[in-house]
Design a protein around this motif. Structure first.
Motif, PDB file in Angstrom:
ATOM      1  N   MET A   1       0.834  -1.185   0.000  1.00 48.25           N
ATOM      2  CA  MET A   1       0.000   0.000   0.000  1.00 48.25           C
ATOM      3  C   MET A   1       0.879   1.249   0.000  1.00 48.25           C
ATOM      4  O   MET A   1       2.013   1.215   0.473  1.00 48.25           O
ATOM      5  N   LYS A   2       0.346   2.322  -0.560  1.00 45.10           N
ATOM      6  CA  LYS A   2       1.106   3.557  -0.670  1.00 45.10           C
ATOM      7  C   LYS A   2       0.541   4.587   0.294  1.00 45.10           C
ATOM      8  O   LYS A   2      -0.660   4.863   0.286  1.00 45.10           O
ATOM      9  N   VAL A  93      10.800   4.037   1.529  1.00 52.26           N
ATOM     10  CA  VAL A  93      10.398   5.372   1.951  1.00 52.26           C
ATOM     11  C   VAL A  93      11.169   6.416   1.152  1.00 52.26           C
ATOM     12  O   VAL A  93      12.399   6.437   1.180  1.00 52.26           O
ATOM     13  N   SER A  94      10.443   7.256   0.449  1.00 50.97           N
ATOM     14  CA  SER A  94      11.058   8.345  -0.323  1.00 50.97           C
ATOM     15  C   SER A  94      10.802   9.661   0.401  1.00 50.97           C
ATOM     16  O   SER A  94       9.649  10.013   0.683  1.00 50.97           O
ATOM     17  N   VAL A  95      11.884  10.376   0.710  1.00 49.05           N
ATOM     18  CA  VAL A  95      11.782  11.626   1.452  1.00 49.05           C
ATOM     19  C   VAL A  95      12.344  12.765   0.601  1.00 49.05           C
ATOM     20  O   VAL A  95      13.405  12.624  -0.014  1.00 49.05           O
ATOM     21  N   ALA A  96      11.638  13.880   0.563  1.00 47.82           N
ATOM     22  CA  ALA A  96      12.100  15.052  -0.173  1.00 47.82           C
ATOM     23  C   ALA A  96      11.876  16.302   0.673  1.00 47.82           C
ATOM     24  O   ALA A  96      10.807  16.463   1.281  1.00 47.82           O
ATOM     25  N   LEU A  97      12.876  17.163   0.735  1.00 43.69           N
ATOM     26  CA  LEU A  97      12.787  18.393   1.509  1.00 43.69           C
ATOM     27  C   LEU A  97      12.757  19.597   0.584  1.00 43.69           C
ATOM     28  O   LEU A  97      13.386  19.602  -0.481  1.00 43.69           O
ATOM     29  N   SER A  98      12.051  20.628   1.007  1.00 44.31           N
ATOM     30  CA  SER A  98      12.038  21.882   0.269  1.00 44.31           C
ATOM     31  C   SER A  98      11.854  23.028   1.249  1.00 44.31           C
ATOM     32  O   SER A  98      11.187  22.888   2.280  1.00 44.31           O
ATOM     33  N   GLY A  99      12.473  24.158   0.940  1.00 40.66           N
ATOM     34  CA  GLY A  99      12.381  25.310   1.823  1.00 40.66           C
ATOM     35  C   GLY A  99      11.042  26.018   1.691  1.00 40.66           C
ATOM     36  O   GLY A  99      10.511  26.179   0.599  1.00 40.66           O
ATOM     37  N   THR A 110       5.554   6.443   1.263  1.00 44.25           N
ATOM     38  CA  THR A 110       5.923   5.114   1.746  1.00 44.25           C
ATOM     39  C   THR A 110       5.177   4.025   0.985  1.00 44.25           C
ATOM     40  O   THR A 110       3.945   4.036   0.926  1.00 44.25           O
ATOM     41  N   ASP A 111       5.922   3.117   0.403  1.00 52.46           N
ATOM     42  CA  ASP A 111       5.337   1.903  -0.177  1.00 52.46           C
ATOM     43  C   ASP A 111       5.508   0.806   0.864  1.00 52.46           C
ATOM     44  O   ASP A 111       6.617   0.325   1.099  1.00 52.46           O
ATOM     45  N   LEU A 112       4.418   0.418   1.491  1.00 52.45           N
ATOM     46  CA  LEU A 112       4.448  -0.467   2.645  1.00 52.45           C
ATOM     47  C   LEU A 112       3.816  -1.815   2.347  1.00 52.45           C
ATOM     48  O   LEU A 112       2.756  -1.897   1.717  1.00 52.45           O
ATOM     49  N   THR A 113       4.469  -2.860   2.803  1.00 54.42           N
ATOM     50  CA  THR A 113       3.920  -4.213   2.706  1.00 54.42           C
ATOM     51  C   THR A 113       3.937  -4.834   4.093  1.00 54.42           C
ATOM     52  O   THR A 113       4.993  -4.913   4.731  1.00 54.42           O
ATOM     53  N   VAL A 114       2.779  -5.279   4.564  1.00 50.28           N
ATOM     54  CA  VAL A 114       2.663  -5.870   5.898  1.00 50.28           C
ATOM     55  C   VAL A 114       1.971  -7.216   5.780  1.00 50.28           C
ATOM     56  O   VAL A 114       0.963  -7.351   5.077  1.00 50.28           O
ATOM     57  N   THR A 115       2.501  -8.230   6.455  1.00 52.81           N
ATOM     58  CA  THR A 115       1.865  -9.540   6.487  1.00 52.81           C
ATOM     59  C   THR A 115       1.621  -9.934   7.943  1.00 52.81           C
ATOM     60  O   THR A 115       2.179  -9.345   8.861  1.00 52.81           O
ATOM     61  N   GLY A 116       0.794 -10.927   8.146  1.00 48.64           N
ATOM     62  CA  GLY A 116       0.540 -11.402   9.506  1.00 48.64           C
ATOM     63  C   GLY A 116      -0.595 -10.657  10.178  1.00 48.64           C
ATOM     64  O   GLY A 116      -1.456 -10.058   9.527  1.00 48.64           O
ATOM     65  N   SER A 127      -3.348   3.007   7.452  1.00 48.73           N
ATOM     66  CA  SER A 127      -3.099   4.349   6.940  1.00 48.73           C
ATOM     67  C   SER A 127      -3.304   5.400   8.029  1.00 48.73           C
ATOM     68  O   SER A 127      -2.518   6.341   8.170  1.00 48.73           O
ATOM     69  N   GLU A 128      -4.367   5.219   8.826  1.00 48.45           N
ATOM     70  CA  GLU A 128      -4.665   6.182   9.885  1.00 48.45           C
ATOM     71  C   GLU A 128      -3.604   6.135  10.981  1.00 48.45           C
ATOM     72  O   GLU A 128      -3.138   7.171  11.461  1.00 48.45           O
ATOM     73  N   VAL A 129      -3.206   4.937  11.367  1.00 50.38           N
ATOM     74  CA  VAL A 129      -2.159   4.795  12.370  1.00 50.38           C
ATOM     75  C   VAL A 129      -0.852   5.370  11.838  1.00 50.38           C
ATOM     76  O   VAL A 129      -0.118   6.064  12.549  1.00 50.38           O
ATOM     77  N   GLY A 130      -0.558   5.091  10.557  1.00 46.40           N
ATOM     78  CA  GLY A 130       0.668   5.614   9.964  1.00 46.40           C
ATOM     79  C   GLY A 130       0.726   7.122  10.008  1.00 46.40           C
ATOM     80  O   GLY A 130       1.777   7.712  10.278  1.00 46.40           O
ATOM     81  N   GLY A 131      -0.411   7.774   9.757  1.00 53.23           N
ATOM     82  CA  GLY A 131      -0.446   9.233   9.816  1.00 53.23           C
ATOM     83  C   GLY A 131      -0.137   9.756  11.200  1.00 53.23           C
ATOM     84  O   GLY A 131       0.580  10.750  11.359  1.00 53.23           O
TER      85      GLY A 131
END
Length: 206
Positions: A1-2, A93-99, A110-116, A127-131
């Motif tokens: 999931m993204k 995880v792709s991170v980008a900074l800008s001023g 974040t491209d996340l894969t969870v099993t179990g 998604s809600e917990v991740g936020g």
């Protein structure tokens, strides 16, 4: 999931960039995480997770596979496995900074894969917990840089997120973090897990 999140830290880009690339500074701001080793751009660690009555301990590794100093962008790949075989988790995880006025805007994809067991909670809850976890991370990072609180996280599906207290090394409780509205949706699942744990323990004591 993204998963996509964005937050602002009231500190200059170079300072935030240096902090994000330092596992020893980042790890204490991640709920439930403990850093166990660093070697160059690679690191090892553990993440403690609690799902109602069930506790999980993920052991894993991470590595910055791409670091673009000129544009302040980086890609991190991490993976871990529960020590009791209850599931795995991996993420790019792709991170980008800008001023921006007053600080630095941080974009996290974040491209996340969870099993179990955690995967049974579904995309919406994860998604809600991740936020909320990212929200806490942002506040902790801003505090560690001595600049006060970060602005609230935004995501494709924004929702009211209470401020959480960062407690290094303590398990992150997915149900507690989700809050009361989400708890109502997963309560039957949590009760079923509690009953299962009770029955297993009872049989062992017979």
């Amino acid at each position: 999931m993204k998963l996509e999140h964005r937050f602002t830290v009231p500190a200059p880009v170079p300072e935030v960039w240096a902090a994000l690339l330092d596992p020893e500074k980042v790890a204490p701001c991640m709920p439930g995480a403990t850093l166990t080793g660093v070697e160059g751009r690679k690191f090892t660690g553990t993440v403690k997770v609690r799902l109602g009555p069930v506790s999980l301990l993920y052991q894993g590794t991470g590595e910055f596979t791409s670091v673009a100093e000129d544009v302040h962008a980086a890609v991190l790949k991490a993976s871990g496995k529960d020590t009791r075989g209850n599931g795995t988790a991996s993420a790019t995880v792709s991170v980008a900074l800008s001023g921006v006025d007053g600080g630095t805007a941080v974009s996290v994809v974040t491209d996340l894969t969870v099993t179990g067991r955690p995967a049974q909670l579904g995309r919406g809850l994860i998604s809600e917990v991740g936020g909320k976890v990212v929200d806490e991370f942002a506040v902790c990072l801003a505090t560690s840089l001595g600049t006060g609180e970060a602005e609230e996280v935004t995501s494709p599906e924004p929702s009211a997120r209470p401020r959480l207290r960062a407690v290094p090394d303590e398990p992150i409780d997915l149900v507690e973090t989700a809050g009361v509205p989400v708890l109502k949706r997963v309560l039957p699942f949590a009760i079923a897990l509690a009953a299962l744990v009770f029955l297993i323990r009872r049989r062992r004591h017979r």
